[in-house]
Scaffold this motif. Sequence first.
Motif, mmCIF file in Angstrom:
data_model
loop_
_atom_site.group_PDB
_atom_site.id
_atom_site.type_symbol
_atom_site.label_atom_id
_atom_site.label_comp_id
_atom_site.label_asym_id
_atom_site.label_seq_id
_atom_site.Cartn_x
_atom_site.Cartn_y
_atom_site.Cartn_z
ATOM 1 N N GLY A 261 0.963 -1.041 0.036
ATOM 2 C CA GLY A 261 0.280 -0.090 0.026
ATOM 3 C C GLY A 261 0.842 1.334 -0.073
ATOM 4 N N VAL A 262 1.919 1.337 0.789
ATOM 5 C CA VAL A 262 2.736 2.441 0.634
ATOM 6 C C VAL A 262 3.419 2.789 -0.765
ATOM 7 C CG1 VAL A 262 5.219 3.191 1.572
ATOM 8 C CG2 VAL A 262 3.475 2.258 3.133
ATOM 9 N N VAL B 212 7.242 9.439 4.210
ATOM 10 C CA VAL B 212 5.929 10.249 4.857
ATOM 11 C C VAL B 212 4.882 10.522 3.705
ATOM 12 C CG1 VAL B 212 5.448 12.596 5.873
ATOM 13 C CG2 VAL B 212 7.502 11.299 6.356
ATOM 14 N N LEU B 213 3.831 9.995 3.982
ATOM 15 C CA LEU B 213 2.753 10.010 3.229
ATOM 16 C C LEU B 213 1.349 10.616 3.653
ATOM 17 C CD1 LEU B 213 3.147 6.256 1.749
ATOM 18 C CD2 LEU B 213 3.791 8.300 0.368
ATOM 19 N N TYR C 161 -2.524 0.000 9.688
ATOM 20 C CA TYR C 161 -1.531 0.493 10.913
ATOM 21 C C TYR C 161 -0.571 1.971 10.128
ATOM 22 C CZ TYR C 161 2.699 0.596 13.237
ATOM 23 O OH TYR C 161 3.672 1.138 14.134
ATOM 24 N N VAL C 162 -0.041 1.684 8.935
ATOM 25 C CA VAL C 162 0.410 2.943 8.378
ATOM 26 C C VAL C 162 -0.450 4.004 8.235
ATOM 27 C CG1 VAL C 162 2.192 3.519 6.601
ATOM 28 C CG2 VAL C 162 2.061 1.210 7.232
ATOM 29 N N SER D 189 -0.124 7.730 10.890
ATOM 30 C CA SER D 189 -0.381 8.882 10.244
ATOM 31 C C SER D 189 0.430 8.982 8.881
ATOM 32 C CB SER D 189 -0.039 10.058 10.889
ATOM 33 O OG SER D 189 -0.892 10.100 12.282
ATOM 34 N N GLY D 190 0.406 7.587 8.185
ATOM 35 C CA GLY D 190 1.105 7.789 6.946
ATOM 36 C C GLY D 190 2.646 7.855 6.790
#
Length: 329
Positions: A47-48, A134-135, A228-229, A234-235
Amino acid sequence: MIIQFICRAILLGVPLLYGSTGEIVTEKSGHLNLGIPGIMYVGAISGVVGSFLYENACGNDIANMNAFLAVIIPLLCSIAGSVVMGLLYSFLTVTLHANQNVTGLALTTLGIGLGNFLGASLINLTKSELPSIVLTKTSSFFSAELPIAEKLGWFGELFLSHDFLTYLAIVIAIIVSVVLNRTRTGLNLRSVGENPATADAAGINVIKYRYVATCIGSAIAGLGGLQYVMSYASGVWSNNAFGDRGWMAIALVIFALWKPSAAIVGSFLFGALCNANNYIQGLGTETQELFKMLPYIVTIIVLVITSARKKREHQPPQSLGLNYFREER
């Protein structure tokens, strides 16, 4: 403070609910998938990667991002990565009859290693001084609250202020519970887990059910890593930050007695136990570490009690962890 504690417990428990629900689906088919921690890790990093590529395609400007795409791309990437891991596990254990325990542990090692490799690669691409990705732009779409939550006081904060993946986790657990207990498909799946030879003789395709159950269970568990991410962190992705949540999800399966509906309550209880040390003042580091053991201690107590009572409905599927050899039927 009480409302804050409960909301924090729910946030901590949702990844466990995804992981335990996915593992319950898999175990009901007779497969003990100890690769859930690795699958959740792969679901998170997949997903990241999807959201990272989409944010870069939009020039890292939230004004150019479409809310639907910002959500659906990481979701589909997470599901795809998790299903691939599930297929790998199924091929090794169902088709090649490899040992389920060893295969699951190897899958966990593979998943964590793959996640750290991809995470480190993305960090190098961003040339970040910090070892993280950071997303926050994508995270803002995932963690959007219902507009009426603030107007309803404590009720809105407690029940309506969570991200949509929290509500989705509860819905999935309820659907899985209904399918397992109220449908012919669920009956067939449970029969495969209890006695695959008898199920095979009745015309049920054991291999098909085990493949499908493992892949669906893996997809559900992978969403826990993504939640979770995007919500809890918070991304922000950092290698090895996921902790032992995958193992806690497996422990939760035993605590919930292989019932998805019980896993809903159990996951929030586990979240509360994990969060308790932050609300008790004056604890040293050693005592805080002891508090982190509470979910496992509670699971052991439940396991001892249910084993002593010897009720069949509180026991795992009879063929759990055993490979099925059709020629020996």
